[in-house]
Design a protein around this motif. Structure first.
Motif, short mmCIF file in Angstrom:
data_model
loop_
_atom_site.label_atom_id
_atom_site.label_comp_id
_atom_site.label_asym_id
_atom_site.label_seq_id
_atom_site.Cartn_x
_atom_site.Cartn_y
_atom_site.Cartn_z
N VAL A 18 0.86 -1.18 0.00
CA VAL A 18 0.00 0.00 0.00
C VAL A 18 0.90 1.23 0.00
CG1 VAL A 18 -1.71 1.35 1.30
CG2 VAL A 18 -1.90 -1.15 1.22
N VAL A 19 0.59 2.19 -0.88
CA VAL A 19 1.30 3.47 -0.91
C VAL A 19 0.23 4.55 -0.76
CG1 VAL A 19 2.81 5.01 -2.22
CG2 VAL A 19 3.08 2.52 -2.44
N ARG A 20 0.29 5.28 0.37
CA ARG A 20 -0.72 6.29 0.69
C ARG A 20 -0.08 7.64 0.90
NH1 ARG A 20 -4.00 6.83 4.76
NH2 ARG A 20 -2.32 6.68 6.24
N ARG A 21 -0.89 8.65 0.70
CA ARG A 21 -0.52 10.03 1.04
C ARG A 21 -1.46 11.00 0.35
NH1 ARG A 21 0.07 13.83 4.27
NH2 ARG A 21 1.95 15.02 4.27
N ASN A 22 -1.19 12.25 0.59
CA ASN A 22 -1.99 13.32 0.01
C ASN A 22 -1.83 13.41 -1.50
OD1 ASN A 22 -3.24 14.63 2.41
ND2 ASN A 22 -1.11 14.76 3.03
N SER A 23 -2.72 14.15 -2.11
CA SER A 23 -2.67 14.38 -3.55
C SER A 23 -1.35 15.04 -3.92
CB SER A 23 -3.84 15.27 -3.96
OG SER A 23 -3.92 15.39 -5.34
N TYR A 112 3.12 1.86 3.15
CA TYR A 112 4.01 3.01 3.13
C TYR A 112 3.20 4.30 3.10
CZ TYR A 112 7.52 -0.45 2.18
OH TYR A 112 8.35 -1.54 2.30
N TYR A 113 3.71 5.26 3.83
CA TYR A 113 3.11 6.58 3.89
C TYR A 113 4.15 7.58 3.42
CZ TYR A 113 0.74 10.65 5.87
OH TYR A 113 0.13 11.87 6.04
N LEU A 114 3.87 8.28 2.32
CA LEU A 114 4.79 9.28 1.78
C LEU A 114 4.56 10.59 2.52
CD1 LEU A 114 4.45 8.50 -2.04
CD2 LEU A 114 5.99 7.47 -0.35
N ASP A 115 5.50 10.96 3.36
CA ASP A 115 5.36 12.13 4.22
C ASP A 115 5.88 13.37 3.49
OD1 ASP A 115 4.73 13.66 6.39
OD2 ASP A 115 6.43 13.01 7.61
N VAL A 116 4.98 14.00 2.75
CA VAL A 116 5.33 15.15 1.91
C VAL A 116 4.56 16.37 2.42
CG1 VAL A 116 5.30 16.06 -0.45
CG2 VAL A 116 5.70 13.62 -0.06
N PRO A 117 5.25 17.44 2.80
CA PRO A 117 4.57 18.64 3.29
C PRO A 117 3.69 19.28 2.22
CG PRO A 117 6.95 18.76 3.71
CD PRO A 117 6.71 17.58 2.82
N TYR A 118 2.71 20.03 2.69
CA TYR A 118 1.76 20.68 1.78
C TYR A 118 2.48 21.53 0.72
CZ TYR A 118 -1.57 24.05 0.00
OH TYR A 118 -2.30 24.84 -0.84
N ALA A 119 3.44 22.34 1.11
CA ALA A 119 4.13 23.21 0.14
C ALA A 119 4.78 22.40 -0.97
CB ALA A 119 5.17 24.07 0.86
N GLU A 120 5.30 21.24 -0.63
CA GLU A 120 5.93 20.38 -1.64
C GLU A 120 4.88 19.76 -2.57
OE1 GLU A 120 8.86 18.30 -3.86
OE2 GLU A 120 8.85 20.15 -2.68
N THR A 121 3.69 19.43 -2.05
CA THR A 121 2.65 18.90 -2.93
C THR A 121 2.22 19.95 -3.95
OG1 THR A 121 0.78 19.44 -1.46
CG2 THR A 121 1.79 17.27 -1.19
N VAL A 122 2.17 21.21 -3.52
CA VAL A 122 1.84 22.31 -4.45
C VAL A 122 2.93 22.45 -5.51
CG1 VAL A 122 1.46 24.81 -4.64
CG2 VAL A 122 0.40 23.53 -2.77
N GLN A 136 -8.37 20.93 -12.97
CA GLN A 136 -9.28 20.30 -12.03
C GLN A 136 -8.79 20.31 -10.59
OE1 GLN A 136 -9.73 16.39 -13.68
NE2 GLN A 136 -11.37 17.00 -15.06
N VAL A 137 -7.47 20.26 -10.41
CA VAL A 137 -6.89 20.18 -9.07
C VAL A 137 -6.05 21.43 -8.83
CG1 VAL A 137 -5.44 18.86 -7.50
CG2 VAL A 137 -6.90 17.66 -9.13
N THR A 138 -6.61 22.35 -8.10
CA THR A 138 -5.95 23.62 -7.82
C THR A 138 -5.21 23.53 -6.48
OG1 THR A 138 -7.81 24.53 -6.59
CG2 THR A 138 -7.83 24.83 -9.00
N PRO A 139 -4.33 24.48 -6.18
CA PRO A 139 -3.71 24.50 -4.85
C PRO A 139 -4.75 24.57 -3.72
CG PRO A 139 -2.45 25.87 -6.34
CD PRO A 139 -3.70 25.46 -7.09
N GLU A 140 -5.89 25.22 -3.99
CA GLU A 140 -6.95 25.29 -2.98
C GLU A 140 -7.52 23.89 -2.71
OE1 GLU A 140 -6.85 27.46 -5.71
OE2 GLU A 140 -5.90 28.98 -4.47
N HIS A 141 -7.70 23.09 -3.78
CA HIS A 141 -8.15 21.71 -3.59
C HIS A 141 -7.15 20.94 -2.74
CE1 HIS A 141 -10.51 22.34 -7.44
NE2 HIS A 141 -11.42 21.99 -6.56
N LEU A 142 -5.87 21.08 -3.09
CA LEU A 142 -4.83 20.38 -2.34
C LEU A 142 -4.89 20.75 -0.86
CD1 LEU A 142 -1.72 20.62 -4.70
CD2 LEU A 142 -3.30 18.70 -4.41
N LYS A 143 -5.13 22.02 -0.58
CA LYS A 143 -5.20 22.47 0.81
C LYS A 143 -6.40 21.85 1.52
CE LYS A 143 -4.86 26.49 3.73
NZ LYS A 143 -4.66 27.93 3.82
#
Length: 187
Positions: A18-23, A112-122, A136-143
């Motif tokens: 399993v590989v999980r984390r934020n968008s 596994y959990y990919l620990d990526v900070p919000y700023a890096e996802t943007v 479709q996926v804006t920084p606001e969506h990511l937030k």
């Protein structure tokens, strides 16, 4: 017989990852990298594909996609495929299903959990070439979607930090799951 033994899935030789984390954290890239390095006989069960494409369902508690992810992973494992389940897979919504899969799988299971900070996802989102995704996926969506350290209970996951490159992450998962010691089956 325990419920997990009664619902046992896969074989001693199969691997379930399993590989999980934020968008925009790199989950799909990791899954694709695992398949590229391993070869055939590695099924990718992608939450976005099953939820958004197959079912066209919103990500809500109790959604039908949770069961479809479970059934798809079980079917692939029971047919001798190694499986990578990847997606945001919020712990409160998907955790019980993922925990049940760990208990029921006869082979090696690694999460596994990919620990990526919000700023890096943007920042990573901005590097995507898919213009439809960018619209479709804006920084606001990511937030709105972002959850810090949304870990599964019982220390089921290995946390991989932002400093791990894609190549290093793929190599780590291949090694820890022991996929690097198994020859792929050319189906």
């Amino acid at each position: 017989m325990t419920e997990a033994a009664h619902n046992a899935v896969g074989a001693k030789e199969t691997r379930r990852i399993v590989v999980r984390r934020n968008s925009a954290s790199g989950k799909s890239s990791v899954a694709a990298g695992l398949r590229e390095k391993f070869g055939r006989n590695l099924a990718i069960v992608a939450q976005d594909n099953l939820r958004r494409i197959v079912l066209r369902e919103r990500d809500r508690p109790g959604g039908a996609n949770i069961g479809l992810i479970d059934l798809t992973a079980r079917y692939a494992l029971d047919n001798g495929f190694h499986v990578v389940v990847e997606g945001i897979l919020y712990a409160d919504r998907y955790g019980p299903m993922l925990q049940d899969l760990v208990r029921a799988h006869r082979g090696v299971s690694r999460c596994y959990y990919l620990d990526v900070p919000y700023a890096e996802t943007v920042r990573r989102r901005a590097t995507k070439l898919d213009t439809a995704y960018l619209q479709q996926v804006t920084p606001e969506h990511l937030k709105d979607w972002y959850r810090a350290r949304d870990l599964l209970p019982d220390c089921l996951e290995t946390v991989i930090g932002v400093d791990s490159s894609l190549e290093d992450t793929v190599a780590q998962i291949l090694h820890e799951s022991r996929l690097d010691a198994i020859a792929p089956i050319d189906r």
